[in-house]
Write an enzyme that holds these catalytic residues in place. Structure first.
Site, PDB file in Angstrom:
ATOM      1  N   ASP A  96      36.810 -80.557   5.838  1.00 12.78           N
ATOM      2  CA  ASP A  96      37.814 -79.595   5.965  1.00 12.78           C
ATOM      3  C   ASP A  96      37.538 -79.349   7.307  1.00 12.78           C
ATOM      4  OD1 ASP A  96      39.148 -77.856   4.541  1.00 12.78           O
ATOM      5  OD2 ASP A  96      37.342 -77.077   3.894  1.00 12.78           O
ATOM      6  N   TYR A 107      38.516 -75.205   9.548  1.00 11.93           N
ATOM      7  CA  TYR A 107      38.026 -74.017   9.705  1.00 11.93           C
ATOM      8  C   TYR A 107      39.481 -73.418  10.799  1.00 11.93           C
ATOM      9  CZ  TYR A 107      34.782 -70.129  10.107  1.00 11.93           C
ATOM     10  OH  TYR A 107      34.231 -68.491   9.371  1.00 11.93           O
ATOM     11  N   HIS A 118      40.906 -66.340   9.704  1.00  8.71           N
ATOM     12  CA  HIS A 118      39.859 -66.976   8.511  1.00  8.71           C
ATOM     13  C   HIS A 118      38.713 -66.067   9.972  1.00  8.71           C
ATOM     14  CE1 HIS A 118      38.264 -67.817   5.158  1.00  8.71           C
ATOM     15  NE2 HIS A 118      37.372 -69.522   6.265  1.00  8.71           N
ATOM     16  N   ARG A 148      29.028 -60.892  10.065  1.00  7.55           N
ATOM     17  CA  ARG A 148      27.952 -60.585  10.701  1.00  7.55           C
ATOM     18  C   ARG A 148      29.015 -59.366  11.316  1.00  7.55           C
ATOM     19  NH1 ARG A 148      29.113 -66.301  11.685  1.00  7.55           N
ATOM     20  NH2 ARG A 148      30.757 -66.352  12.703  1.00  7.55           N
ATOM     21  N   GLU A 203      40.645 -70.638  -1.379  1.00  9.40           N
ATOM     22  CA  GLU A 203      40.828 -70.989  -0.128  1.00  9.40           C
ATOM     23  C   GLU A 203      42.412 -71.666   0.134  1.00  9.40           C
ATOM     24  OE1 GLU A 203      37.270 -72.655   1.822  1.00  9.40           O
ATOM     25  OE2 GLU A 203      36.908 -70.771   2.212  1.00  9.40           O
ATOM     26  N   GLU A 228      44.640 -73.596   1.333  1.00  7.99           N
ATOM     27  CA  GLU A 228      45.341 -74.574   2.960  1.00  7.99           C
ATOM     28  C   GLU A 228      46.211 -75.775   2.440  1.00  7.99           C
ATOM     29  OE1 GLU A 228      41.377 -76.471   3.181  1.00  7.99           O
ATOM     30  OE2 GLU A 228      39.940 -74.673   2.696  1.00  7.99           O
ATOM     31  N   ASP A 279      40.146 -75.187  -2.210  1.00  6.24           N
ATOM     32  CA  ASP A 279      39.083 -74.975  -1.913  1.00  6.24           C
ATOM     33  C   ASP A 279      38.305 -74.311  -2.535  1.00  6.24           C
ATOM     34  OD1 ASP A 279      36.867 -76.648  -0.049  1.00  6.24           O
ATOM     35  OD2 ASP A 279      37.157 -75.564   1.165  1.00  6.24           O
ATOM     36  N   ARG A 315      30.864 -68.465  -3.034  1.00  2.34           N
ATOM     37  CA  ARG A 315      30.348 -67.557  -2.286  1.00  2.34           C
ATOM     38  C   ARG A 315      28.231 -67.379  -1.929  1.00  2.34           C
ATOM     39  NH1 ARG A 315      34.186 -69.558   1.155  1.00  2.34           N
ATOM     40  NH2 ARG A 315      36.222 -69.059   0.761  1.00  2.34           N
ATOM     41  N   GLN A 356      27.310 -70.414  -1.670  1.00  2.00           N
ATOM     42  CA  GLN A 356      27.124 -71.236   0.034  1.00  2.00           C
ATOM     43  C   GLN A 356      26.246 -70.133   1.421  1.00  2.00           C
ATOM     44  OE1 GLN A 356      31.408 -70.640   1.427  1.00  2.00           O
ATOM     45  NE2 GLN A 356      30.984 -70.998   3.300  1.00  2.00           N
ATOM     46  N   TYR A 396      24.121 -72.351   3.568  1.00  2.00           N
ATOM     47  CA  TYR A 396      24.730 -72.701   4.511  1.00  2.00           C
ATOM     48  C   TYR A 396      23.996 -72.999   5.965  1.00  2.00           C
ATOM     49  CZ  TYR A 396      26.267 -69.016   7.891  1.00  2.00           C
ATOM     50  OH  TYR A 396      25.842 -68.271   8.392  1.00  2.00           O
ATOM     51  N   LYS A 450      30.854 -75.562  -2.288  1.00  2.00           N
ATOM     52  CA  LYS A 450      32.145 -75.992  -1.741  1.00  2.00           C
ATOM     53  C   LYS A 450      32.861 -77.561  -3.095  1.00  2.00           C
ATOM     54  CE  LYS A 450      33.574 -74.380   1.720  1.00  2.00           C
ATOM     55  NZ  LYS A 450      34.291 -73.067   2.084  1.00  2.00           N
ATOM     56  N   THR A 491      37.999 -79.454  -5.547  1.00  4.20           N
ATOM     57  CA  THR A 491      38.535 -79.062  -4.452  1.00  4.20           C
ATOM     58  C   THR A 491      39.877 -79.940  -5.100  1.00  4.20           C
ATOM     59  OG1 THR A 491      36.793 -79.664  -3.011  1.00  4.20           O
ATOM     60  CG2 THR A 491      39.129 -79.814  -2.332  1.00  4.20           C
ATOM     61  N   THR A 515      40.928 -72.244   5.455  1.00  2.99           N
ATOM     62  CA  THR A 515      41.726 -71.548   4.662  1.00  2.99           C
ATOM     63  C   THR A 515      43.226 -70.937   5.918  1.00  2.99           C
ATOM     64  OG1 THR A 515      39.590 -70.357   3.754  1.00  2.99           O
ATOM     65  CG2 THR A 515      41.576 -69.234   3.886  1.00  2.99           C
ATOM     66  N   GLU A 568      38.247 -62.142   1.315  1.00  2.00           N
ATOM     67  CA  GLU A 568      39.378 -61.637   2.722  1.00  2.00           C
ATOM     68  C   GLU A 568      39.943 -60.802   2.497  1.00  2.00           C
ATOM     69  OE1 GLU A 568      40.552 -65.891   3.889  1.00  2.00           O
ATOM     70  OE2 GLU A 568      40.617 -64.473   5.998  1.00  2.00           O
TER      71      GLU A 568
END
Lengths: 400, 400
Positions: free
Chosen positions: B119, B121, B126, B135, B192, B194, B226, B230, B233, B237, B246, B250, B337, B351
């Site tokens: 997968d 990114y 996104h 962050r 997600e 995709e 996907d 959260r 994760q 992670y 995840k 899927t 995503t 999001e």
């Protein structure tokens, strides 16, 4: 306590009748099929099982162990009892001996069709060393490390059998001192000495495997070298983890040691603090007393002790499935690099050379073209001696 | 420009003769086998191909598309030409029409045996949104993001067909405000939206796939959700990436759109700055003009535009193989995503609700039990109209 085997040279060896690892072999001009190792020979099981009218004899005709592994724990253990009888009862010798093939006369193949490959990070010493090397000003362990076995999915399609040459990978890397990334062969190619655990009995989506159900699902154990390109990995791994720094090759031993052969190897874990959550069954999880030896170009450079691993194999399996993820026959999970507390117990060149700053073994830091690495594993056997797990060898070929 | 199809209701629909997606179907009491969709029917190919003595007719008897996909690009395109002829030539009607089965009469299955699942990114919007949410005080994009398509391996064994219910996963999670992790059902379950790309033609270890060889290796495109927990994760992670957040499920569409059906959908990428390294062929890589629609409980809540994706599908494939990692038939890679620059173009609830702080669609933040999500995809067809890619549906069931 088993009776002695009649197979010449096997009794008292590392491949005595208390070992009996599984593999897939072929003779020149024949298709690969399932065999079991005793001493320096492989027993060609298909004709013996057919002659003895074993109801699962068809699984030995396959080119991987998956059909055998899918039969489950009861069949696995009953086949093991049957094999032990064949190899210790002198009256079976006439039937069996014609099907004992010297290892020198066969080619060994990748023994399993790998379904999903997961790799863990279960050694406290390894995780601490890596933290100290990469983040010298911070706490070496990240906050989650003592609460769960940290792991990730690797590439199944590039799991190869011991002996397969490893081509130095190319890729994108950027040293901290460089402004922009460049493309080229990895300059920090490394090993990771690990154990791998192979799933036989699958589960449905939604099911969880409890820690005490480990042997109901895991068929056996392999040696595993998780080749790693540290420069590619260092540049790519935030925030989604290792990818191309690992996916070019993972080597596993040609032989799969059945979990029953490790019955005498279980030991207490070194201790888990803080106490993990209940689904990780901290009171019942146990470790494995397996000695590992890393040989570089004929010289032993490290002896990592598997018994120092923080997380147990059964806890790792419980963790994989706690979210309801299903298991398939052929799933493989690695322990992560096995490192002990001492310098000569480190399981990677990254640690042995302390990030490339302290050459070892006559000036080595990372792998050079032509280097050959052999990983060897031994454990207490059930008959009082020791058994060998499958070794993992690989030679580095230049980048293409 | 193709001639019109004689299949009733198909001409001018989203499943006209310029689409022809592949799937695996079964009728009650029969084994699953390969079919192709035209209008609201599935063509049962095995008997038609056998009657026409097509030399690859055996691949249509299989329970997955893998055998067909492994035949390679030349066979795929010649089968497509043959199909177009069958479905547009009135003289073929008597042969073909008895084998057109209404979709309402069949059960659809997972169309591919997934080998490795990667997968990516690849959406700038996104990745920037996620960076801003997690962050807020830092540069939203990490330093590597504009230099390579960041990706990781996911779990192949839990890739399921559209329509499969998704059980809310349990696991370990720790909110920043909590001192220690707890075990329980995910409280931040997400989607997600995709696209997925399915590999047909494999490569050997050591080979690299150039950007312009995309269609030599990729068979087709699927819709992909996907599903992501959260909270699990966020805790697990570092440093090895997403794992149990995840790996529980899927979903991919039941239909695989052949890349040839997307010939009119290729567009220029929005632009890559700085210029990527040569192996990512920045001058030739192209994007896809595919419109995505996210429906939650019957209401469209977002319309992400695939044409806004930063990295192209061909660049992702070149990146997967740049280190010599081999491809297998059935390899699947997701785009990551799909989010556009506008609020109503975001491809995840993370999001859309800005980390759970801004409820949308009548008070939603993350997924609730009973929620049903449908992802729909359309693209320009080669005959001037539009085609639909396979949709992806899933309903959330309570944790077990």
């Amino acid at each position: 306590m088993s009776t002695a085997t009649w197979v010449e040279g096997a009794a008292g060896s590392l491949f005595d009748v208390d070992n009996l690892p599984w593999g897939v072999f072929s003779r020149p001009g024949e298709d690969p099929r399932v065999g079991v190792r005793i001493g320096d020979r492989v027993l060609d099981l298909a004709p013996v099982a057919a002659a003895e009218m074993l109801d699962v004899h068809h699984v030995f005709q396959e080119s991987s162990l998956n059909a055998l592994m899918a039969e489950g724990r009861a069949v696995r253990t009953s086949v093991r009892r049957w094999l032990t009888g064949l190899l210790t009862d002198e009256t079976e010798r006439d039937l069996v001996e014609p099907h004992l093939v010297p290892l020198a006369d066969v080619t060994m193949h990748l023994a399993i069709e790998v379904a999903d490959y997961v790799d863990f990070y279960a050694s406290l010493d390894h995780a601490s060393n890596v933290g100290r090397i990469f983040r010298p000003d911070q706490e070496p362990l990240l906050p989650n490390w003592r609460h769960l076995p940290v792991g990730y999915h690797g590439r199944s399609g590039t799991v190869v059998a011991s002996g397969t040459p490893v081509v130095r990978p190319c890729g994108q890397r950027k040293a901290p001192t460089e402004d922009t990334p460049t493309y080229g062969p990895s300059r920090r190619l490394d090993i990771e000495a690990e154990l791998g655990f192979v799933v036989g009995t699958p589960t449905a989506m939604g099911d969880r495997v409890e820690v005490d159900a480990f042997a109901d699902h895991v068929f056996g154990v392999v040696g595993l070298n998780d080749w790693s390109a540290r420069d590619i990995q260092a540049w790519e791994y935030v925030p989604l983890g290792p990818f191309l720094g690992k996916s070019f090759a993972t080597s596993i031993s040609q032989w799969v040691t059945p979990v029953e052969a490790l019955d005498a190897a279980w030991v207490d874990l070194p201790g888990q603090d803080p106490r993990p959550l209940d689904y990780l069954s901290p009171d019942t999880a146990r470790g494995l007393d397996i000695d590992v030896e890393i040989e570089l170009n004929g010289e032993v450079v490290s002896r990592p002790p598997y018994r120092s691993m923080y997380w147990s194999p059964a806890q790792m399996l419980a963790h994989i499935t706690v979210n309801g993820a299903s298991l398939r026959t052929g799933d493989l999970y690695g322990s992560g690099t096995i490192s002990g507390p001492d310098r000569d117990q480190r399981g990677s060149f990254l640690e042995l050379s302390w990030g490339g700053t302290e050459p070892f073994a006559g000036g080595h830091t990372f792998l050079e073209d032509g280097d050959e690495v052999v990983l060897r594993y031994t454990a207490p056997g059930t008959s009082g001696g020791r058994i060998a797990l499958g070794e993992v060898t690989g030679r580095i070929e230049p980048a293409r």
